[in-house]
Design a protein around this motif. Sequence first.
Motif, PDB file in Angstrom:
ATOM      1  N   PRO B 138       0.807  -1.230   0.000  1.00 13.29           N
ATOM      2  CA  PRO B 138       0.000   0.000   0.000  1.00 13.29           C
ATOM      3  C   PRO B 138       0.835   1.274   0.000  1.00 13.29           C
ATOM      4  CG  PRO B 138      -0.751  -1.527   1.698  1.00 13.29           C
ATOM      5  CD  PRO B 138       0.547  -2.058   1.184  1.00 13.29           C
ATOM      6  N   SER B 139       2.101   1.175   0.401  1.00 15.40           N
ATOM      7  CA  SER B 139       2.913   2.394   0.447  1.00 15.40           C
ATOM      8  C   SER B 139       3.573   2.675  -0.901  1.00 15.40           C
ATOM      9  CB  SER B 139       3.994   2.254   1.531  1.00 15.40           C
ATOM     10  OG  SER B 139       4.902   1.231   1.167  1.00 15.40           O
ATOM     11  N   GLN B 140       3.479   1.728  -1.812  1.00 14.66           N
ATOM     12  CA  GLN B 140       4.152   1.887  -3.099  1.00 14.66           C
ATOM     13  C   GLN B 140       3.271   2.651  -4.093  1.00 14.66           C
ATOM     14  OE1 GLN B 140       5.129  -1.814  -5.048  1.00 14.66           O
ATOM     15  NE2 GLN B 140       6.884  -0.906  -6.085  1.00 14.66           N
ATOM     16  N   THR B 141       3.920   3.394  -4.996  1.00 14.33           N
ATOM     17  CA  THR B 141       3.183   4.027  -6.097  1.00 14.33           C
ATOM     18  C   THR B 141       2.827   2.946  -7.111  1.00 14.33           C
ATOM     19  OG1 THR B 141       4.410   6.065  -5.784  1.00 14.33           O
ATOM     20  CG2 THR B 141       3.323   5.759  -7.915  1.00 14.33           C
ATOM     21  N   ILE B 142       1.559   2.928  -7.524  1.00 10.45           N
ATOM     22  CA  ILE B 142       1.122   1.900  -8.472  1.00 10.45           C
ATOM     23  C   ILE B 142       0.498   2.554  -9.693  1.00 10.45           C
ATOM     24  CG2 ILE B 142      -0.413  -0.087  -8.846  1.00 10.45           C
ATOM     25  CD1 ILE B 142      -0.157  -0.717  -5.869  1.00 10.45           C
ATOM     26  N   TYR B 143       1.006   2.173 -10.876  1.00  7.59           N
ATOM     27  CA  TYR B 143       0.435   2.626 -12.149  1.00  7.59           C
ATOM     28  C   TYR B 143      -0.407   1.481 -12.703  1.00  7.59           C
ATOM     29  CZ  TYR B 143       4.588   5.610 -11.621  1.00  7.59           C
ATOM     30  OH  TYR B 143       5.562   6.441 -11.133  1.00  7.59           O
ATOM     31  N   VAL B 144      -1.716   1.677 -12.782  1.00  6.21           N
ATOM     32  CA  VAL B 144      -2.600   0.595 -13.221  1.00  6.21           C
ATOM     33  C   VAL B 144      -2.842   0.723 -14.723  1.00  6.21           C
ATOM     34  CG1 VAL B 144      -4.735  -0.649 -12.726  1.00  6.21           C
ATOM     35  CG2 VAL B 144      -3.738   0.834 -10.975  1.00  6.21           C
ATOM     36  N   ILE B 145      -2.593  -0.365 -15.437  1.00 10.04           N
ATOM     37  CA  ILE B 145      -2.726  -0.320 -16.905  1.00 10.04           C
ATOM     38  C   ILE B 145      -3.577  -1.480 -17.399  1.00 10.04           C
ATOM     39  CG2 ILE B 145      -0.631  -1.697 -17.436  1.00 10.04           C
ATOM     40  CD1 ILE B 145      -0.090   0.435 -19.691  1.00 10.04           C
ATOM     41  N   CYS B 146      -4.302  -1.238 -18.495  1.00  8.73           N
ATOM     42  CA  CYS B 146      -4.999  -2.321 -19.200  1.00  8.73           C
ATOM     43  C   CYS B 146      -4.870  -2.035 -20.683  1.00  8.73           C
ATOM     44  CB  CYS B 146      -6.452  -2.456 -18.749  1.00  8.73           C
ATOM     45  SG  CYS B 146      -7.500  -1.078 -19.229  1.00  8.73           S
ATOM     46  N   ARG B 147      -5.850  -2.464 -21.497  1.00  5.87           N
ATOM     47  CA  ARG B 147      -5.713  -2.262 -22.936  1.00  5.87           C
ATOM     48  C   ARG B 147      -6.067  -0.839 -23.345  1.00  5.87           C
ATOM     49  NH1 ARG B 147      -8.700  -3.952 -27.974  1.00  5.87           N
ATOM     50  NH2 ARG B 147     -10.528  -4.049 -26.656  1.00  5.87           N
ATOM     51  N   THR B 148      -7.206  -0.346 -22.837  1.00  5.15           N
ATOM     52  CA  THR B 148      -7.670   0.978 -23.285  1.00  5.15           C
ATOM     53  C   THR B 148      -7.915   1.960 -22.148  1.00  5.15           C
ATOM     54  OG1 THR B 148      -9.998   0.343 -23.172  1.00  5.15           O
ATOM     55  CG2 THR B 148      -8.871  -0.074 -25.256  1.00  5.15           C
ATOM     56  N   GLY B 149      -7.661   1.527 -20.908  1.00  7.49           N
ATOM     57  CA  GLY B 149      -7.845   2.438 -19.784  1.00  7.49           C
ATOM     58  C   GLY B 149      -9.159   2.281 -19.047  1.00  7.49           C
ATOM     59  N   THR B 150     -10.024   1.393 -19.543  1.00  4.41           N
ATOM     60  CA  THR B 150     -11.331   1.220 -18.913  1.00  4.41           C
ATOM     61  C   THR B 150     -11.267   0.303 -17.691  1.00  4.41           C
ATOM     62  OG1 THR B 150     -12.390   1.510 -21.063  1.00  4.41           O
ATOM     63  CG2 THR B 150     -13.727   0.564 -19.309  1.00  4.41           C
ATOM     64  N   ARG B 151     -10.689  -0.887 -17.890  1.00  2.00           N
ATOM     65  CA  ARG B 151     -10.569  -1.804 -16.752  1.00  2.00           C
ATOM     66  C   ARG B 151      -9.645  -1.228 -15.679  1.00  2.00           C
ATOM     67  NH1 ARG B 151      -8.840  -7.134 -19.869  1.00  2.00           N
ATOM     68  NH2 ARG B 151      -8.555  -5.681 -21.595  1.00  2.00           N
ATOM     69  N   SER B 152      -8.570  -0.555 -16.140  1.00  2.00           N
ATOM     70  CA  SER B 152      -7.635   0.000 -15.166  1.00  2.00           C
ATOM     71  C   SER B 152      -8.297   1.129 -14.363  1.00  2.00           C
ATOM     72  CB  SER B 152      -6.367   0.501 -15.861  1.00  2.00           C
ATOM     73  OG  SER B 152      -6.678   1.419 -16.887  1.00  2.00           O
ATOM     74  N   ASP B 153      -9.236   1.815 -14.977  1.00  2.00           N
ATOM     75  CA  ASP B 153      -9.994   2.850 -14.266  1.00  2.00           C
ATOM     76  C   ASP B 153     -10.773   2.218 -13.110  1.00  2.00           C
ATOM     77  OD1 ASP B 153     -11.264   5.828 -14.756  1.00  2.00           O
ATOM     78  OD2 ASP B 153     -12.778   4.424 -14.015  1.00  2.00           O
ATOM     79  N   LEU B 154     -11.458   1.112 -13.401  1.00  2.00           N
ATOM     80  CA  LEU B 154     -12.219   0.415 -12.357  1.00  2.00           C
ATOM     81  C   LEU B 154     -11.300  -0.167 -11.290  1.00  2.00           C
ATOM     82  CD1 LEU B 154     -14.768  -1.448 -14.666  1.00  2.00           C
ATOM     83  CD2 LEU B 154     -15.255   0.491 -13.165  1.00  2.00           C
ATOM     84  N   ALA B 155     -10.180  -0.741 -11.757  1.00  2.00           N
ATOM     85  CA  ALA B 155      -9.234  -1.338 -10.813  1.00  2.00           C
ATOM     86  C   ALA B 155      -8.645  -0.273  -9.889  1.00  2.00           C
ATOM     87  CB  ALA B 155      -8.132  -2.066 -11.574  1.00  2.00           C
ATOM     88  N   ALA B 156      -8.338   0.901 -10.464  1.00  2.00           N
ATOM     89  CA  ALA B 156      -7.784   1.992  -9.660  1.00  2.00           C
ATOM     90  C   ALA B 156      -8.785   2.427  -8.593  1.00  2.00           C
ATOM     91  CB  ALA B 156      -7.410   3.168 -10.568  1.00  2.00           C
ATOM     92  N   GLN B 157     -10.057   2.438  -8.974  1.00  2.00           N
ATOM     93  CA  GLN B 157     -11.090   2.797  -7.991  1.00  2.00           C
ATOM     94  C   GLN B 157     -11.165   1.762  -6.866  1.00  2.00           C
ATOM     95  OE1 GLN B 157     -14.924   3.959  -9.700  1.00  2.00           O
ATOM     96  NE2 GLN B 157     -13.895   4.472 -11.600  1.00  2.00           N
TER      97      GLN B 157
END
Lengths: 131, 186
Positions: B138-157
Amino acid sequence: MSNKVAIIAANGGLFDAYKVFNIATAAAASDKEVAIFFTFEGLNLIHKQGMQALEMPAGKEHFAEGFAKAQIPAIPELVEMAIELGVKFIACQMTMDVMGLTKEDFVDGIEVGGAVTFLEYAKDAAPTLTF
Amino acid sequence: MIKSDVQLDAKGLACPMPIVKTKKAMSDVAEGQVLEVQATDKGSVADLAAWSKTVGHQYIGTSEDNGVFYHYIRKCNLETSEAMEKSFEPTISNEEAVAGEGLILDVREVAEYAFGHIPGAKSIPMGDLTNRLNELDPSQTIYVICRTGTRSDLAAQQLKAAGFTNIYNVLPGMTGYTGELQKEVQ
């Protein structure tokens, strides 16, 4: 982009049948609307008895082994598959009259129509193919 | 073996049967899930890629083992998936994420990751994320990526809701990534 594929089947040999039904089932499986107009010898391809014993072109009979080895489905199987996928079969009324055939001579579910029936369907189809 | 949700055995079948069977099998696959098609027809390699493009699914890739082709296709619904709103802030570009200090978290399906991901990226498919939070710091910076940014948006939330604080959604995602790819398949 048109979502319709129109096919004219005008020949009645085994090779003709594969060309017609392979393209038709592949198109239907790709969510295309497909209609085939069967005319002259092409009617053979959906004739209940005729389609069971379609002939190879003269001198090409040796390909029978290749068909078996490659496990190519039989034509009646492909016909059934095409119907299941919603491919529309239109039999040519004029040819049926000339050959003394009725709708009952053909696989179930076909439509019977004339040239204009096909032309009306094909007017906005792409591609239109002739075999 | 690459993980997939549904498997179809189309071995021994000749054209056009692999396509016809794939079309039928797809109806049992949920949107976003991955279908594995096993085929021996050499024509299936080009055909399944073309079929996916025609009907609007995502062709992930093909691997070959001992004369059998394993094709991976992810079921898409173009109308819903591409048009989804992306709301998570902050976002970061592909280039900034690759150059950054944080962890790149790839939330695409395992098969998509296997056929090409950013070197060093960690794979946790979005559907598994809530069960695998303990793998992340939890203390690490995390860049969430997927194919188009949609799944990563949900995952980031989801990560934010779980108490993570240094989360970025990477845009545009793997579709816009032109750098080096690491693959888990040959």
